[in-house]
Design a protein around this motif. Structure first.
Motif: not given
Lengths: 711, 233
Positions: B66, B78-81, B83-84, B112-113, B201, B204-205, B207
């Motif tokens: 990405w 964006a936080p989406m960036y 994500r995972n 942190r994120q 994926r 993070g995904a 659990h």
């Protein structure tokens, strides 16, 4: 020489040397000569002698049969080759230039699928902006690529592989197109140069001789010579090297569109406009994306509603803050709706993951006697459904079948109704549907929030269209018509913002807009300040079009209603929803004596919006009174059972623009209404687009036409 | 097709790029994916989602890379960036001291994120502009080759110490010459724990996933062939 001289007397020589003789020096010479060595026949072990043991059998000077020379070395021991390991290593260049003739080292010809992965060639229009160096480089890149393609073609033919010719031809075609475009641009430049020289010859200010300054302005000098030269150098350099711009310099003096607010509507528009080639500046006063349609964590939610004692930190008891993504606007996506269509067409789906909402429910009755039942999603569920009696199910079936066949353009499917004048009530009556059935068809399937639609003349086609949308959405994935993005609705604006950024949109968060600059009645630009950096950056930029959410234009919007929302954190699923991880419950207005429906939207850790073991339920409705708002929501809140935390603020005003924006070039979106899905938001997107671009927004194939070569 | 006879386990890894504007993030990826380099590249536009396979002896890693799409310029990622993301490439410019400060800021932001198991590589780019990186090898000595002296402003030790403190992978590369580029990605591929690859994926995904996995919907997929017009009631 010596041997040649000796040869005729060989036989004699042998005889001489074999006999004892005083002629020592002579034999010495003979033994030194090579011929003498050859004379001596090699005897290997077990070799057969002649019968008479004569070495000279068959040799006759008279018959001219001379000495029999051994012609073969076969019984000589042959020299052994030196083993490879003992030889010095052969040095080859691992990056030998010839490798470049192949796409990769493991295969001579790429598979067609790989070969077909290419974009279009450069157009002359794009190349006009490129420097000479870039064109030069691109030309040789093309030449190299053609060589590579030719090598692969040759290899394919040689091995008779029988595939990939068409792909590589297409590839070659694009390369040649680029090369043609380069030539085209260079030819243009040549003519431009030629014209410039002709002009310069006539121009008294220009001196082409090479002596003295080339350009002597005759009128006046604004700057000193040194300064203009310096600025010229600067320009020159900036063409060739990307300079290290400061932040303020990175903001262009003019954009095509400035977008204020990063709500979903604004982000979709920004994304679409960027893909269409517009230069977009997108600003939000908050430090996060999403504006009104954001998803926030628990701490932010507590701080937004302020319902905690000063100094305490109640969010600490609810696990990791980052696990919480609580939507401020409760909505789901219709899986066959327009937003889904836009997501797929723009490829934003690759940034997001969606999950089916487990079910859609409707309440019948009120108070303790109320029943909550699933809105049937297929025939089997309809037959089991407690919502209808057995005869009613028959009537419902024939109604739904008719809806499925309905075609607004074909009067034969209209069952004798005049669609331009009949009301939905007429339609229901014709099918003889009961009041409770009408209620759940109209409110839980057609998703009307009031009963006003029943008496609209000519309103039947719209209601039927809504029922069909619901039906198609259910049919798409089964079980429920709704889908929901993992990590909350706040992902949607972020996804579109990324789309916009990828196509060149500039994004600035934490930036407040101080002033909209007008020329006459028309907005032409903004003055803004970016905060959160040292020092704060003030800037001013222009744009022909400004888009924004209502909060940026308080004087240009009016309030059309108020929404009540209560966000509740639960530790259990909602009762009588078969413990589902997510659901929607609609409480039709007539069941609880209201004019507007109450919606409950519930999501959980299955959607990565909260830690495991929690559920988030949002109860919402349109405000009907000016006080006691919590009483209006009470029928919904009753459904939830024990509530851990409840967040409810004053009624949220719904805004809509007063003007359509064609006069002042400011296009304002509407607030997110109380409906349970995004269809009204996408209508707003289409509406704004139509007003500002003067054409309908067509998202299908949006990326194909413009995309160069994504990957 | 041609490159693997026996199929090895293959898994996707989301890799995000971070770093100050114009340090060469996109160039690094372009070098890795296409083995290509463009001088004076325009700021990133158009393609911001690249994939490249990395073959390890025991498995194949498919990087989904990405790019920031320029959103880092005004700190508006964006936080989406994050994500995972399972791996991150934090890039700085060897010739620009502020870029390392920015890089440290990004590393903190990631810690942190991003998801806890993320593999972070700190990469000093533009080695070709410094004295010790004149082409194919770091040890290729340039006997009086450099004329204008060394453009390096950040010493290897300084960055390396920081990387060790934070437990980051560390490399100095040149996207221009291609030096060390593939090594960065191979090292990242090796550093990603086998366990985090097993989930569909990203960690993070994991659990929430298992039980409800079948409810995920693929919007791009063909519609259900049984889906008929009208209502299914």
């Amino acid at each position: 020489m010596a041997s040649a001289a000796i040869r005729p007397s060989m036989g004699a020589l042998g005889r001489i040397s074999s006999a004892p003789s005083p002629l020592r020096p002579l034999t010495q010479t003979a033994s030194l000569s090579t011929t003498a060595a050859l004379l001596k026949r090699h005897k290997y072990r077990g070799a057969r002698d002649n019968k008479d043991h004569s070495k000279h059998r068959g040799e006759s000077a008279i018959r001219r049969t001379g000495t029999r020379w051994r012609l073969s070395m076969s019984d000589e021991p042959l020299p052994q080759p030196v083993p490879r390991s003992e030889l010095p290593a052969i040095e080859t260049d691992p990056d030998h230039g010839l490798w470049e003739f192949f796409a990769n080292r493991k295969t001579v010809a790429q598979p067609p699928a790989e070969e077909a992965k290419h974009g279009r060639g450069w157009t002359a229009e794009e190349l006009r902006y490129k420097s000479w160096d870039d064109l030069h480089r691109l030309w040789w890149v093309c030449v190299k690529e053609r060589n590579r393609i030719a090598t692969a073609t040759w290899e394919r033919n040689k091995s008779g592989l029988g595939f990939g010719d068409s792909e590589s031809k297409n590839r070659d075609h694009e390369v040649r197109r680029t090369m043609r475009a380069i030539k085209h641009v260079l030819t243009e430049r040549f003519y431009a140069w030629e014209d410039a020289v002709k002009l310069a010859e006539k121009d008294p200010e220009v001196n082409l001789t090479g002596n003295g300054p080339a350009f002597t302005p005759s009128n006046y000098l604004e700057h000193s010579d040194a300064a203009s030269e310096a600025s010229f150098l600067l320009c020159f350099r900036s063409n060739h090297q990307r300079p290290n711009l400061t932040m303020a310099e990175e903001i262009a003096p003019e954009y095509d569109v400035i977008v204020l607010g990063t709500g979903l509507t604004e982000c979709v528009l920004s994304g679409v406009l960027s893909v269409k080639g517009k230069k977009v500046l997108h600003i939000d006063r908050n430090d996060h994306y999403g504006g009104e349609s954001a998803s926030v964590n628990l701490e932010a939610l507590f701080k937004k509603y302020g319902n905690y004692a000063q100094g305490s930190e109640p969010w600490k008891q609810y696990g990791r803050l980052n696990d919480w993504n609580i939507d401020l606007v409760p909505k789901f996506l219709m899986s066959s709706g327009e937003l889904t269509n836009i997501l797929v067409s723009t490829d934003v789906t690759r940034y997001l993951e969606f999950k089916l909402v487990a079910g859609s429910y409707v309440q019948q009755g009120a108070g303790p006697k109320a029943t909550v039942a699933k809105v049937p999603s297929d025939a089997a569920e309809a037959l089991r459904s407690p919502l209808m009696g057995i005869f009613e199910k028959r009537r419902m079936k024939s109604f739904i079948e008719w809806v499925g066949q309905f075609d607004p353009k074909d009067p034969a499917t209209h069952k004798g109704f005049d669609m331009s004048s009949c009301t939905m009530k007429d339609v229901y009556d014709k099918f003889g549907l009961e009041a409770t059935t009408k209620d759940f068809i109209g409110h839980a399937m057609a998703l009307y929030q009031t009963d006003a639609y029943l008496d609209v003349k000519g309103g039947a086609p719209e209601a039927i269209e809504r029922l069909r949308l619901y039906g198609n959405s259910v049919a798409r994935y089964g079980k429920s018509p709704y889908i929901y993005p993992l990590y909350g609705l706040g992902e949607l604006p972020q996804g579109f913002a990324r789309l916009s950024a990828i196509y060149g949109g500039t994004y600035m968060l934490n930036t407040s807009v101080e002033e909209i600059v007008y020329e006459g009645d028309t907005a032409v630009g903004i003055k803004a300040t970016m905060r959160g950096i040292e020092p704060e950056m003030k800037f001013e930029t222009k744009a022909k079009t400004i888009i924004g959410d209502p909060s940026y234009f308080p004087g240009k919007v009016r309030v059309v209603g108020h929404v009540l929302r209560a966000i509740c954190i639960l530790k259990h699923p909602i009762a009588s929803t078969s413990d589902s991880d997510s659901c929607q419950i609609i409480i039709p207005q007539s069941q609880v004596g209201r004019k507007n429906d109450i919606y409950i939207a519930c999501v959980s850790s299955a959607h990565n919006v909260c830690p495991k073991g929690y559920w988030i339920a949002i109860v919402s409705t349109i405000a009907e009174t000016s006080a006691n708002h919590h009483l209006e929501l009470a029928p919904g809140i009753e459904r939830l059972g024990k509530i851990e935390e409840q967040f409810m603020g004053p009624p949220i005003p719904l805004y809509e623009p007063i003007e359509d924006g064609t006069k002042d070039h400011i296009y304002i979106s509407k607030s997110y209404d109380a409906s349970s899905h995004f269809e009204t938001a996408t209508d707003d997107v289409r509406d704004i687009y139509r007003r500002l671009a003067g054409e309908e927004l067509v998202v299908e194939g949006l990326r194909e036409g413009i995309q160069v070569a994504a990957d | 097709m041609a490159d693997s006879s026996a199929p090895k386990p293959s898994s996707s890894v989301k890799l995000v790029l971070l770093g100050e504007a114009a340090v060469g993030k996109s160039s690094l990826v372009l070098r890795f994916v296409n083995n290509d380099f463009q001088e004076n590249k325009e700021p990133t536009i158009g393609a911001a989602f690249l994939t490249q396979k990395c073959n390890l002896p025991t498995r194949t890693i498919k990087f989904e890379i990405w790019d920031t799409a320029g959103q880092e310029r005004f700190a508006s990622l964006a936080p989406m960036y994050y994500r995972n993301a399972q791996a991150a490439l934090v890039v700085y410019d060897l010739t620009k001291p502020t870029s390392l400060i920015k890089a440290k800021h990004w590393v903190a932001e990631l810690q942190r994120q991003a998801s806890p198991g993320i593999v972070i590589a700190l990469v000093g780019n533009k080695l070709d502009l410094t004295e010790d990186g004149t082409g194919s090898g770091g040890d290729a000595e340039d006997a009086g080759g450099e004329d204008s002296g060394d453009a390096r402003k950040i010493s290897t030790e300084e960055a390396k110490t920081y990387a060790e403190e934070e437990g980051l992978l560390f490399f100095e590369t040149s996207a221009k010459t291609g030096f060390n580029v593939t090594e960065v990605f191979t090292a990242i591929a090796n550093a990603i724990p086998e366990t985090s690859l097993k989930t569909a994926r990203g960690p993070g995904a994991s659990h929430a996933a298992a039980r409800t996995e079948e409810q995920r919907v693929n919007l791009n997929g063909p519609r259900d062939p049984n889906a008929k017009e009208g209502c299914a009631c």
